[in-house]
Design a protein around this motif. Structure first.
Motif, PDB file in Angstrom:
ATOM      1  N   HIS A   1      25.848  17.776 -64.564  1.00  0.00           N
ATOM      2  CA  HIS A   1      26.750  16.682 -64.937  1.00  0.00           C
ATOM      3  C   HIS A   1      27.795  17.129 -65.964  1.00  0.00           C
ATOM      4  CE1 HIS A   1      24.041  14.067 -62.760  1.00  0.00           C
ATOM      5  NE2 HIS A   1      23.039  14.405 -63.549  1.00  0.00           N
ATOM      6  N   LEU A   2      28.326  18.334 -65.773  1.00  0.00           N
ATOM      7  CA  LEU A   2      29.317  18.846 -66.721  1.00  0.00           C
ATOM      8  C   LEU A   2      30.581  18.000 -66.727  1.00  0.00           C
ATOM      9  CD1 LEU A   2      29.032  22.719 -66.186  1.00  0.00           C
ATOM     10  CD2 LEU A   2      28.029  21.325 -67.994  1.00  0.00           C
ATOM     11  N   GLU A   3      30.852  17.351 -65.604  1.00  0.00           N
ATOM     12  CA  GLU A   3      32.035  16.498 -65.525  1.00  0.00           C
ATOM     13  C   GLU A   3      31.941  15.357 -66.533  1.00  0.00           C
ATOM     14  OE1 GLU A   3      34.780  14.565 -61.993  1.00  0.00           O
ATOM     15  OE2 GLU A   3      32.625  14.748 -61.681  1.00  0.00           O
ATOM     16  N   GLY A   4      30.745  14.802 -66.699  1.00  0.00           N
ATOM     17  CA  GLY A   4      30.553  13.696 -67.633  1.00  0.00           C
ATOM     18  C   GLY A   4      30.304  14.140 -69.055  1.00  0.00           C
ATOM     19  N   PHE A   5      29.489  15.206 -69.214  1.00  0.00           N
ATOM     20  CA  PHE A   5      29.146  15.670 -70.555  1.00  0.00           C
ATOM     21  C   PHE A   5      30.230  16.563 -71.163  1.00  0.00           C
ATOM     22  CE2 PHE A   5      24.700  14.732 -69.192  1.00  0.00           C
ATOM     23  CZ  PHE A   5      24.384  13.870 -70.234  1.00  0.00           C
ATOM     24  N   GLY A   6      31.077  17.144 -70.319  1.00  0.00           N
ATOM     25  CA  GLY A   6      32.195  17.942 -70.815  1.00  0.00           C
ATOM     26  C   GLY A   6      31.899  19.416 -70.974  1.00  0.00           C
ATOM     27  N   SER A   7      30.658  19.774 -71.289  1.00  0.00           N
ATOM     28  CA  SER A   7      30.291  21.166 -71.521  1.00  0.00           C
ATOM     29  C   SER A   7      28.778  21.257 -71.629  1.00  0.00           C
ATOM     30  CB  SER A   7      30.922  21.678 -72.819  1.00  0.00           C
ATOM     31  OG  SER A   7      30.413  20.955 -73.934  1.00  0.00           O
ATOM     32  N   THR A   8      28.267  22.498 -71.676  1.00  0.00           N
ATOM     33  CA  THR A   8      26.838  22.686 -71.871  1.00  0.00           C
ATOM     34  C   THR A   8      26.413  22.137 -73.224  1.00  0.00           C
ATOM     35  OG1 THR A   8      26.914  24.683 -70.500  1.00  0.00           O
ATOM     36  CG2 THR A   8      24.973  24.395 -71.887  1.00  0.00           C
TER      37      THR A   8
ATOM     38  N   ALA B   1      20.885  10.798 -67.143  1.00  0.00           N
ATOM     39  CA  ALA B   1      22.165  10.529 -67.806  1.00  0.00           C
ATOM     40  C   ALA B   1      23.209  11.510 -67.316  1.00  0.00           C
ATOM     41  CB  ALA B   1      22.021  10.638 -69.321  1.00  0.00           C
ATOM     42  N   ASN B   2      24.460  11.063 -67.264  1.00  0.00           N
ATOM     43  CA  ASN B   2      25.565  11.981 -66.989  1.00  0.00           C
ATOM     44  C   ASN B   2      26.701  11.833 -68.007  1.00  0.00           C
ATOM     45  OD1 ASN B   2      26.776   9.588 -66.124  1.00  0.00           O
ATOM     46  ND2 ASN B   2      26.500  10.063 -63.953  1.00  0.00           N
ATOM     47  N   HIS B   3      26.433  11.082 -69.080  1.00  0.00           N
ATOM     48  CA  HIS B   3      27.395  10.928 -70.171  1.00  0.00           C
ATOM     49  C   HIS B   3      26.632  10.843 -71.496  1.00  0.00           C
ATOM     50  CE1 HIS B   3      29.959   9.577 -66.807  1.00  0.00           C
ATOM     51  NE2 HIS B   3      30.983   9.916 -67.569  1.00  0.00           N
TER      52      HIS B   3
ATOM     53  N   VAL C   1      25.826  18.587 -72.843  1.00  0.00           N
ATOM     54  CA  VAL C   1      24.538  18.333 -72.202  1.00  0.00           C
ATOM     55  C   VAL C   1      23.427  18.354 -73.241  1.00  0.00           C
ATOM     56  CG1 VAL C   1      22.823  19.234 -70.579  1.00  0.00           C
ATOM     57  CG2 VAL C   1      25.252  19.256 -69.968  1.00  0.00           C
ATOM     58  N   ILE C   2      23.433  19.378 -74.086  1.00  0.00           N
ATOM     59  CA  ILE C   2      22.400  19.502 -75.124  1.00  0.00           C
ATOM     60  C   ILE C   2      22.441  18.300 -76.057  1.00  0.00           C
ATOM     61  CG2 ILE C   2      21.648  20.860 -77.115  1.00  0.00           C
ATOM     62  CD1 ILE C   2      22.742  23.344 -75.626  1.00  0.00           C
ATOM     63  N   LYS C   3      23.640  17.921 -76.467  1.00  0.00           N
ATOM     64  CA  LYS C   3      23.787  16.778 -77.368  1.00  0.00           C
ATOM     65  C   LYS C   3      23.285  15.498 -76.707  1.00  0.00           C
ATOM     66  CE  LYS C   3      27.214  14.429 -80.282  1.00  0.00           C
ATOM     67  NZ  LYS C   3      28.646  14.371 -80.683  1.00  0.00           N
ATOM     68  N   GLY C   4      23.621  15.318 -75.433  1.00  0.00           N
ATOM     69  CA  GLY C   4      23.224  14.108 -74.716  1.00  0.00           C
ATOM     70  C   GLY C   4      21.716  14.028 -74.507  1.00  0.00           C
TER      71      GLY C   4
ATOM     72  N   ILE D   1      16.979  33.994 -45.453  1.00  0.00           N
ATOM     73  CA  ILE D   1      18.285  33.362 -45.244  1.00  0.00           C
ATOM     74  C   ILE D   1      18.460  32.233 -46.256  1.00  0.00           C
ATOM     75  CG2 ILE D   1      19.696  32.008 -43.629  1.00  0.00           C
ATOM     76  CD1 ILE D   1      18.188  33.446 -41.348  1.00  0.00           C
ATOM     77  N   VAL D   2      19.639  32.153 -46.833  1.00  0.00           N
ATOM     78  CA  VAL D   2      19.946  31.099 -47.797  1.00  0.00           C
ATOM     79  C   VAL D   2      21.014  30.178 -47.215  1.00  0.00           C
ATOM     80  CG1 VAL D   2      21.030  30.613 -50.015  1.00  0.00           C
ATOM     81  CG2 VAL D   2      19.320  32.411 -49.845  1.00  0.00           C
ATOM     82  N   ILE D   3      20.782  28.884 -47.284  1.00  0.00           N
ATOM     83  CA  ILE D   3      21.783  27.888 -46.887  1.00  0.00           C
ATOM     84  C   ILE D   3      22.020  26.986 -48.094  1.00  0.00           C
ATOM     85  CG2 ILE D   3      22.367  26.027 -45.290  1.00  0.00           C
ATOM     86  CD1 ILE D   3      20.358  27.249 -43.311  1.00  0.00           C
ATOM     87  N   LEU D   4      23.222  27.060 -48.651  1.00  0.00           N
ATOM     88  CA  LEU D   4      23.542  26.334 -49.876  1.00  0.00           C
ATOM     89  C   LEU D   4      24.652  25.325 -49.643  1.00  0.00           C
ATOM     90  CD1 LEU D   4      23.651  29.305 -52.426  1.00  0.00           C
ATOM     91  CD2 LEU D   4      21.675  27.900 -51.770  1.00  0.00           C
ATOM     92  N   GLY D   5      24.520  24.164 -50.275  1.00  0.00           N
ATOM     93  CA  GLY D   5      25.563  23.144 -50.224  1.00  0.00           C
ATOM     94  C   GLY D   5      26.225  22.995 -51.580  1.00  0.00           C
ATOM     95  N   ASP D   6      27.412  22.432 -51.588  1.00  0.00           N
ATOM     96  CA  ASP D   6      28.170  22.254 -52.824  1.00  0.00           C
ATOM     97  C   ASP D   6      27.357  21.598 -53.934  1.00  0.00           C
ATOM     98  OD1 ASP D   6      30.476  23.443 -51.999  1.00  0.00           O
ATOM     99  OD2 ASP D   6      31.662  21.605 -51.847  1.00  0.00           O
ATOM    100  N   MET D   7      27.703  21.964 -55.166  1.00  0.00           N
ATOM    101  CA  MET D   7      27.144  21.336 -56.366  1.00  0.00           C
ATOM    102  C   MET D   7      28.183  20.346 -56.886  1.00  0.00           C
ATOM    103  SD  MET D   7      25.660  24.810 -58.172  1.00  0.00           S
ATOM    104  CE  MET D   7      27.234  25.683 -57.996  1.00  0.00           C
ATOM    105  N   PHE D   8      27.778  19.117 -57.112  1.00  0.00           N
ATOM    106  CA  PHE D   8      28.717  18.062 -57.504  1.00  0.00           C
ATOM    107  C   PHE D   8      28.723  17.823 -59.012  1.00  0.00           C
ATOM    108  CE2 PHE D   8      28.090  15.956 -53.064  1.00  0.00           C
ATOM    109  CZ  PHE D   8      28.861  16.953 -52.499  1.00  0.00           C
ATOM    110  N   GLU D   9      29.677  17.030 -59.453  1.00  0.00           N
ATOM    111  CA  GLU D   9      29.809  16.569 -60.839  1.00  0.00           C
ATOM    112  C   GLU D   9      29.969  17.716 -61.833  1.00  0.00           C
ATOM    113  OE1 GLU D   9      27.477  13.117 -62.174  1.00  0.00           O
ATOM    114  OE2 GLU D   9      26.514  13.145 -60.205  1.00  0.00           O
TER     115      GLU D   9
END
Length: 425
Positions: free
Chosen positions: A178-185, A151-153, A188-191, A338-346
């Motif tokens: 999915h903070l973009e959909g849930f709005g906040s941590t 879920a993301n909402h 997320v807990i509520k969802g 060595i660490v190679i990191l990519g963007d985190m989305f949503e």
């Protein structure tokens, strides 16, 4: 057509398909719609490719008596799945959470399949389409179904519970996903706890991590539970022995050596063990199931290329899983890391802050060198000779020098496709 009548036709079919490119003979094809396609237009092709029936929701595409016209194809798919689930009377375990859902689902399946005939979600087909397809893949031979829910909402898990009607449930954790959909941590807990809300309201059974204060608080008055803990003797005790890099643990004086890296996978293994115990799978069988499971699909895989060792965890990423992976990596007894990191989305409005937090963490943990890839990481404020930043993967690829005798952590959101790093090694 009533669902009961449709179900009889479904039982005459081999399986369900929503993609004409993957039609199997004698299947039932559901013509779903998407943003850029209308499945109704493929009904004739589905029949030509061997489908026994096609379910459509636009009358102009009716072909013959193999065509079943309904009001809404997606809704019908979901209703058929619920009907089939109740027809089978199979025991269903549902699980959700911010991180580790798919790995935990695979571990639970590996454990329970030592004693029972199980069906589990394939890959991450865990949404409003994937969940019905999972239920419809079960048969009269299925004893336990393991259904992953994503879920993301808000209200998505609630809706999936209505479709699945689970008897048991487990939440892996509550993280910054999915903070973009849930709005906040808090969102997320509520969802995620919509799963617990369904189970408690229907007096169903809950498995939980008793070392998670959020889960402990949510379930403190509910008794129909089975909890595991590393420290609390009131629950099923499992001890983490080490995670360097593979998770090794001990339950009831039985040592279990998994093929999973990172201490963050400890609770995932614990969940599978405790669920296996509840279903009376002998501990020696649980051990076999856990030790025979090998991660794949870019999830915590260890890959050796030439003289470099790569920890490939590029299936997905959010601030919580990124923090856990980097912290675990920094604790490994390896040189030349060595660490190679990519963007985190949503992440919505939290994106800038969360990417800066990760960059700062790399400095705090004194990682030898880190490559940050993506527009969000490129904009981070941290400046250090140990950190290189690139706006695109191509920019990174063009300047990346193949390391020698190094251990690499590769992690990023799915859209970054950081498994491409392997080609550069």
């Amino acid at each position: 057509m009533k669902i009961a009548e449709l179900h009889k036709l479904f039982l005459q079919s081999n399986n369900v398909s929503t993609d004409t490119r993957k039609i199997e003979k004698e299947c039932m094809f559901f013509a779903l719609k998407g943003d850029n396609f209308n499945g109704n237009t493929f009904a004739a092709q589905a029949l030509e490719n061997g489908a026994k029936y096609v379910v459509i929701d636009q009358e102009k595409f009716v072909i013959n008596n193999q065509t079943i016209l309904v009001e809404d194809t997606l809704q019908t798919l979901q209703e058929l799945a619920t009907y089939h689930r109740n027809y089978l009377k199979v025991k269903i375990i549902a699980l959700t959470g911010s991180n580790g859902k798919t790995t935990t689902k695979e571990l639970i399946n590996a454990t329970l399949s030592q004693k029972y005939k199980t069906v589990a979600t394939v890959g991450n087909l865990n949404n409003h389409i994937g969940v019905p397809l999972t239920l419809l893949s079960m048969s009269s031979n299925t004893e336990i179904g393991i259904v992953e829910m994503g879920a993301n909402h808000l209200h998505e898990i609630e809706f999936l519970c209505q479709i699945t009607q689970p008897d048991f449930g487990y939440i892996t954790n509550f993280g910054k996903a999915h903070l973009e959909g849930f709005g906040s941590t808090e969102g997320v807990i509520k969802g995620k706890t919509e799963l617990y809300n369904y189970l408690t309201a229907n007096n169903k059974f809950i498995f939980f991590n008793a070392d998670d204060p959020i889960q402990l608080e949510k379930l403190n008055t509910y008794t129909n539970t089975y909890g595991f803990s590393e420290t609390n003797n009131n629950f099923y005790k499992i001890e983490l022995v080490e995670a360097n890099p593979f998770v090794k643990l001990k339950a009831e004086n039985t040592s279990i050596a998994s093929n999973l890296i990172g201490a963050y996978n400890f609770t995932n293994v614990c969940a599978a063990i405790s669920i296996g115990k509840h279903f009376d799978v002998p501990l020696e069988k649980i051990k076999i199931g856990i030790e025979n499971y090998t991660p794949k699909n870019n999830r915590s895989q260890i890959i050796t290329i030439k003289n470099n060792k790569v920890i490939l965890d590029a299936y997905n990423a959010n601030p919580t899983s990124m923090l856990a992976a980097i912290t675990n990596f920094s604790n490994l007894k390896e040189e030349n890391k060595i660490v190679i990191l990519g963007d985190m989305f949503e992440l919505g409005k939290e994106a800038e802050k969360e990417h800066n937090n990760i960059a700062a963490l790399l400095l705090d943990l004194k990682i030898e060198h880190a490559y940050l890839v993506g527009e969000n990481f490129f904009k981070t404020e941290t400046v250090s000779h140990t950190i290189s930043k690139y706006k695109t993967f191509e920019d990174f690829k063009n300047s990346f020098t193949k390391p020698n005798d190094a251990t690499l952590l590769v992690k990023g959101s799915r859209g970054m496709a950081l498994e491409r790093v392997l080609d550069s090694l």
